[in-house]
Design an enzyme around this catalytic site. Sequence first.
Site, PDB file in Angstrom:
ATOM      1  N   ASP A   1       0.808  -1.222   0.000  1.00 38.64           N
ATOM      2  CA  ASP A   1       0.000   0.000   0.000  1.00 38.64           C
ATOM      3  C   ASP A   1       0.842   1.273   0.000  1.00 38.64           C
ATOM      4  O   ASP A   1       0.449   2.296   0.563  1.00 38.64           O
ATOM      5  CB  ASP A   1      -0.967   0.017   1.206  1.00 38.64           C
TER       6      ASP A   1
ATOM      7  N   LYS B   1       1.854   2.075  -5.127  1.00 43.95           N
ATOM      8  CA  LYS B   1       2.410   1.499  -6.364  1.00 43.95           C
ATOM      9  C   LYS B   1       1.487   1.753  -7.553  1.00 43.95           C
ATOM     10  O   LYS B   1       1.936   2.100  -8.647  1.00 43.95           O
ATOM     11  CB  LYS B   1       2.624  -0.022  -6.196  1.00 43.95           C
TER      12      LYS B   1
ATOM     13  N   ASN C   1      -5.104 -10.225  -3.442  1.00 42.96           N
ATOM     14  CA  ASN C   1      -4.808  -9.644  -2.133  1.00 42.96           C
ATOM     15  C   ASN C   1      -4.345  -8.206  -2.333  1.00 42.96           C
ATOM     16  O   ASN C   1      -4.422  -7.383  -1.431  1.00 42.96           O
ATOM     17  CB  ASN C   1      -3.740 -10.464  -1.373  1.00 42.96           C
TER      18      ASN C   1
ATOM     19  N   GLY D   1      -4.491  -4.378  -3.741  1.00 44.47           N
ATOM     20  CA  GLY D   1      -5.512  -3.379  -4.055  1.00 44.47           C
ATOM     21  C   GLY D   1      -4.753  -2.138  -4.458  1.00 44.47           C
ATOM     22  O   GLY D   1      -4.110  -1.507  -3.629  1.00 44.47           O
ATOM     23  N   HIS D   2      -4.762  -1.826  -5.751  1.00 46.48           N
ATOM     24  CA  HIS D   2      -3.986  -0.696  -6.259  1.00 46.48           C
ATOM     25  C   HIS D   2      -4.962   0.382  -6.714  1.00 46.48           C
ATOM     26  O   HIS D   2      -5.784   0.160  -7.593  1.00 46.48           O
ATOM     27  CB  HIS D   2      -3.074  -1.142  -7.410  1.00 46.48           C
TER      28      HIS D   2
ATOM     29  N   GLN E   1       2.095  -6.064  -3.221  1.00 48.01           N
ATOM     30  CA  GLN E   1       2.558  -6.174  -1.831  1.00 48.01           C
ATOM     31  C   GLN E   1       3.837  -5.347  -1.631  1.00 48.01           C
ATOM     32  O   GLN E   1       4.035  -4.370  -2.330  1.00 48.01           O
ATOM     33  CB  GLN E   1       2.778  -7.647  -1.429  1.00 48.01           C
TER      34      GLN E   1
HETATM   35  P1  GDP Z   1      -0.741   0.251  -3.567  1.00 52.50           P
HETATM   36  O1  GDP Z   1      -1.338  -1.013  -3.070  1.00 52.50           O
HETATM   37  O2  GDP Z   1       0.731   0.329  -3.312  1.00 52.50           O
HETATM   38  O3  GDP Z   1      -1.075   0.538  -5.006  1.00 52.50           O
HETATM   39  O4  GDP Z   1      -1.391   1.414  -2.694  1.00 52.50           O
HETATM   40  P2  GDP Z   1      -2.963   1.561  -2.327  1.00 52.50           P
HETATM   41  O5  GDP Z   1      -3.681   1.999  -3.540  1.00 52.50           O
HETATM   42  O6  GDP Z   1      -3.457   0.350  -1.613  1.00 52.50           O
HETATM   43  O7  GDP Z   1      -2.889   2.686  -1.220  1.00 52.50           O
HETATM   44  C1  GDP Z   1      -2.419   3.969  -1.499  1.00 52.50           C
HETATM   45  C2  GDP Z   1      -3.565   4.974  -1.255  1.00 52.50           C
HETATM   46  O8  GDP Z   1      -3.040   6.275  -1.206  1.00 52.50           O
HETATM   47  C3  GDP Z   1      -4.599   4.995  -2.357  1.00 52.50           C
HETATM   48  O9  GDP Z   1      -5.839   5.321  -1.801  1.00 52.50           O
HETATM   49  C4  GDP Z   1      -4.103   6.110  -3.283  1.00 52.50           C
HETATM   50  O10 GDP Z   1      -5.161   6.732  -4.014  1.00 52.50           O
HETATM   51  C5  GDP Z   1      -3.544   7.073  -2.266  1.00 52.50           C
HETATM   52  N1  GDP Z   1      -2.396   7.879  -2.714  1.00 52.50           N
HETATM   53  C6  GDP Z   1      -1.383   7.533  -3.532  1.00 52.50           C
HETATM   54  N2  GDP Z   1      -0.462   8.527  -3.593  1.00 52.50           N
HETATM   55  C7  GDP Z   1      -0.919   9.503  -2.784  1.00 52.50           C
HETATM   56  C8  GDP Z   1      -0.396  10.778  -2.367  1.00 52.50           C
HETATM   57  O11 GDP Z   1       0.677  11.201  -2.764  1.00 52.50           O
HETATM   58  N3  GDP Z   1      -1.155  11.497  -1.490  1.00 52.50           N
HETATM   59  C9  GDP Z   1      -2.340  11.051  -0.999  1.00 52.50           C
HETATM   60  N4  GDP Z   1      -2.993  11.816  -0.143  1.00 52.50           N
HETATM   61  N5  GDP Z   1      -2.853   9.876  -1.358  1.00 52.50           N
HETATM   62  C10 GDP Z   1      -2.149   9.093  -2.213  1.00 52.50           C
HETATM   63  P1  IMO Z   2      -0.827  -4.230  -2.218  1.00 53.39           P
HETATM   64  O1  IMO Z   2      -0.385  -4.786  -3.532  1.00 53.39           O
HETATM   65  C1  IMO Z   2      -0.920  -4.597   2.142  1.00 53.39           C
HETATM   66  C2  IMO Z   2      -0.976  -8.651   3.789  1.00 53.39           C
HETATM   67  C3  IMO Z   2      -2.252  -9.062   4.506  1.00 53.39           C
HETATM   68  C4  IMO Z   2      -1.677  -9.996   5.571  1.00 53.39           C
HETATM   69  C5  IMO Z   2      -0.554 -10.698   4.812  1.00 53.39           C
HETATM   70  C6  IMO Z   2      -0.932 -12.070   4.254  1.00 53.39           C
HETATM   71  O2  IMO Z   2      -2.128  -3.525  -2.264  1.00 53.39           O
HETATM   72  O3  IMO Z   2       0.273  -3.432  -1.592  1.00 53.39           O
HETATM   73  P2  IMO Z   2      -2.403 -12.821   2.162  1.00 53.39           P
HETATM   74  O4  IMO Z   2      -3.873 -12.620   1.894  1.00 53.39           O
HETATM   75  O5  IMO Z   2      -1.504 -12.260   1.142  1.00 53.39           O
HETATM   76  O6  IMO Z   2      -2.089 -14.244   2.499  1.00 53.39           O
HETATM   77  O7  IMO Z   2      -2.160 -11.998   3.537  1.00 53.39           O
HETATM   78  O8  IMO Z   2      -0.197  -9.841   3.728  1.00 53.39           O
HETATM   79  N1  IMO Z   2      -1.155  -8.159   2.401  1.00 53.39           N
HETATM   80  C7  IMO Z   2      -1.104  -6.865   2.062  1.00 53.39           C
HETATM   81  N2  IMO Z   2      -0.951  -5.758   2.816  1.00 53.39           N
HETATM   82  N3  IMO Z   2      -1.000  -4.484   0.797  1.00 53.39           N
HETATM   83  C8  IMO Z   2      -1.131  -5.590   0.025  1.00 53.39           C
HETATM   84  O9  IMO Z   2      -1.086  -5.547  -1.330  1.00 53.39           O
HETATM   85  C9  IMO Z   2      -1.213  -6.853   0.656  1.00 53.39           C
HETATM   86  N4  IMO Z   2      -1.364  -8.122   0.199  1.00 53.39           N
HETATM   87  C10 IMO Z   2      -1.312  -8.914   1.285  1.00 53.39           C
HETATM   88  O10 IMO Z   2      -2.910  -7.958   5.072  1.00 53.39           O
HETATM   89  O11 IMO Z   2      -1.091  -9.245   6.600  1.00 53.39           O
HETATM   90 MG    MG Z   3      -2.863  -1.682  -1.820  1.00 51.12          MG
END
Ligand code: GDP
Ligand code: IMO
Ligand code: MG
Length: 432
Positions: free
Chosen positions: A14, A17, A39, A41-42, A226
């Site tokens: 998270d 990416k 697993n 969520g981008h 991840q």
């Molecule tokens: P990922 O799994 O690495 O793709 O990240 P996620 O999407 O799960 O979580 C990142 C969250 O932060 C998402 O809700 C994005 O929309 C948000 N986000 C990404 N870059 C920024 C930033 O520079 N500022 C803010 N406020 N939000 C951001």
């Molecule tokens: P992105 O790509 C954050 C975490 C789960 C748990 C552990 C094992 O959005 O960054 P799993 O279901 O993979 O067996 O769970 O890994 N986990 C993540 N945490 N971002 C993710 O993906 C994750 N994918 C798995 O919360 O702790």
């Molecule tokens: Mg994510």
Amino acid sequence: MGNNVVVVGTQWGDEGKGKVVDLLTAKAHVVVRFQGGNNAGHTLVVGGKKFIFHLIPSGILYEDKTCLIGNGVVVDPEVLLQEIDRLAEAGVKVEPGRLYLSEKAHLIMPYHKALDLAREASKGKAKLGTTGRGIGPCYEDKVARVGIRAVDLTEPDVLEGKIRANLEEKNFILTQYLGAQALEPEPVIESYLSMAERLNPFIADVSLILEQATSQGKEILFEGAQGTHLDVDHGTYPFVTSSNPVAGTACSGAGIGPRHLGHVLGIVKAYTTRVGAGPFVTELEDRVGEHLREKGVEFGSTTGRPRRCGWLDMVVVNDAKRLNGLHSLAITKLDVLTGLETIKVCVGYEVEGKRIYTRPASLNVMGRCTPVYQKMPGWNDDIMGARKMDQLPAEARDYLKAIEDIAGLPISIVSVGAAREETILLSDPFAD
Ligand code: GDP
Ligand code: IMO
Ligand code: MG
């Protein structure tokens, strides 16, 4: 011809990416996922609209790019089809040609999800906090050589035989050991055969598509899921996922050799978060932690769980530098720190009177580590409108400089908001 770029998470996932991949896709021809499954969520925010991708590469919003799901990904076909349908509702038509699924990718089956959930339930307080999507059990079957692959969707008899054989064993474990419900084979076979009709046109040899792209000098963007510290080898085991999110997996998980990897870009959130259980040295359970969670909207994009928040841990980032061979860093969510009087960066751990600079493998030792902080002044000006470094307050620039110094790496991208344009691009990873 420029570089190819590998985007990896340096923390516990998270990091942002998805946003960075969407941004960089403008410069790539092909975007490929190489490990993990739904697993992940981008999240992307484009044209005021929010999109969350679990399986489809975050480059899909660009019409003229090819998106690939590599053999290293575990694919829940139901989720993939839902994602395709949701995109269609949003006016993005996903057809073969624009998206391909590796014939060698393993499929997540209903019994994988049932096993994931039943095992977590049986662990009680000792649970890992998985996403419950069947990721671990699917990778187990892959390694145990009983998995079902996308190619099996094209051979109904093979598919049916494998589902029946697997269910015999899985039903025994589900009912006799885990006290869960058995699954009937017929509905599973029926639903997978019906999904096969829609998915078969997308199934292809991803390695060959990548070879063709490289031979034509086309840029490839590898989208990690991840983060490094969730890596099954290098992470905070057993509080990890079941794949290898490190950059090296881009080769085995997409079907390409190491000489094609190019620039390895590490995504670093300006603070630290993690979902699920496991050690977290810089975790904050106070007002500052609450600030980060509220302002950063730190709630899981996959499960909606509140994310645990803490200060930036450079021990974690420096381990990621080594494990991935990073070339540069992208710092995300810098705007979330706005309004904090003091900002702290963890530069090392103290344990048993000693200072250490890498994360210990033993979770007992890690549990005894306390953070060594460097304190820095914060800033109050809104920075979301900044598009150049000199538009940032001096304190924010000093914070970025401190990160560069501690990591010994340049920052190529600074993200100051969730939207595509809320970005400061310092150098182009495809060019350097
Ligand atoms: P990922 O799994 O690495 O793709 O990240 P996620 O999407 O799960 O979580 C990142 C969250 O932060 C998402 O809700 C994005 O929309 C948000 N986000 C990404 N870059 C920024 C930033 O520079 N500022 C803010 N406020 N939000 C951001
Ligand atoms: P992105 O790509 C954050 C975490 C789960 C748990 C552990 C094992 O959005 O960054 P799993 O279901 O993979 O067996 O769970 O890994 N986990 C993540 N945490 N971002 C993710 O993906 C994750 N994918 C798995 O919360 O702790
Ligand atoms: Mg994510």
